[in-house]
Design an enzyme around this catalytic site. Sequence first.
Site, short mmCIF file in Angstrom:
data_model
loop_
_atom_site.label_atom_id
_atom_site.label_comp_id
_atom_site.label_asym_id
_atom_site.label_seq_id
_atom_site.Cartn_x
_atom_site.Cartn_y
_atom_site.Cartn_z
N LYS A 83 -12.54 -79.58 -13.06
CA LYS A 83 -11.66 -79.50 -14.21
C LYS A 83 -12.22 -78.67 -15.36
CE LYS A 83 -8.94 -83.70 -13.48
NZ LYS A 83 -8.42 -84.93 -14.11
N ASP A 118 -2.61 -84.35 -17.84
CA ASP A 118 -3.03 -85.75 -17.88
C ASP A 118 -2.71 -86.38 -19.24
OD1 ASP A 118 -4.06 -85.99 -15.30
OD2 ASP A 118 -6.04 -85.29 -15.89
#
Length: 286
Positions: free
Chosen positions: A72, A109
Amino acid sequence: MPARAADARRAAVLGKPIAHSLSPVLHRAAYKELGLTDWSYDRFELDEAALPGFFAQLGPEWAGLSVTMPLKRAVIPLLDGISETAASVDTVNTVVFTEDGRRVGDNTDIPGMVAALREHGIEQVDSAAILGAGATASSALAALARICTGEVVAYVRSEARAAEMRQWGERLDVEVRTADWADAEQALRAPLVIATTPAGTTDALSSVLPERPATLFDVLYDPWPTELAARWSAYGGAVVSGLDLLVHQAVLQVEQMTGRTPAPLDAMRKAGEHALAARQALPEPG
């Protein structure tokens, strides 16, 4: 009319380990519901060292990528730009390939957490607690920056982690106080508790719940329910699951990658629930 090969679009999830990922189930369910029969969604197990080589061989048929741990942050230098949301936590979980050939990163997210809470009636809280201090905890802080009007207490195991959470609080303009994990029982009295720790970490807390717990957001989804989530629900508290988060962030990914809105939330959730149920029905190995 059958789709021509040139019309086919590709997407995938990258990470290591990746075999457990539900992203293919969710995205494929969305494609089916949207009639995107010429779209495919795969999974690739990659570590940081393999990521640049993978990007180098991607062709124009690629529409987007979902990115999970440990990639990420490693993916950011390979992109042409990232959104303000992704930049706020230095974390990308979504890459979209634009028509002009650019590779743009985003973080779904954070809005996914907010949407999952909103679906359960949580629009705003005056305080909150976070269990843990990893990458998911920073995303939780960023989500709380949008809905929490007061203090957030982060329960962590080390001073180094505590310092990181305070730094994230300053960066995200969230009032963060840190406390030792040994006092995590106190977190359970908050109006919103976000558990971001690995499986089994919060099991001991299930025996010390208050009589009337408020809302628990447990980011785990497999196995589900966690011991804490099961006891929380039995005590009458509201529970938001990791599957809720996974589905809502995937909805945003599908919309960005396909350009089709709204993505089919219900069909994606049902597909995820079915896949999890099938996993849990499997006999234990050995």
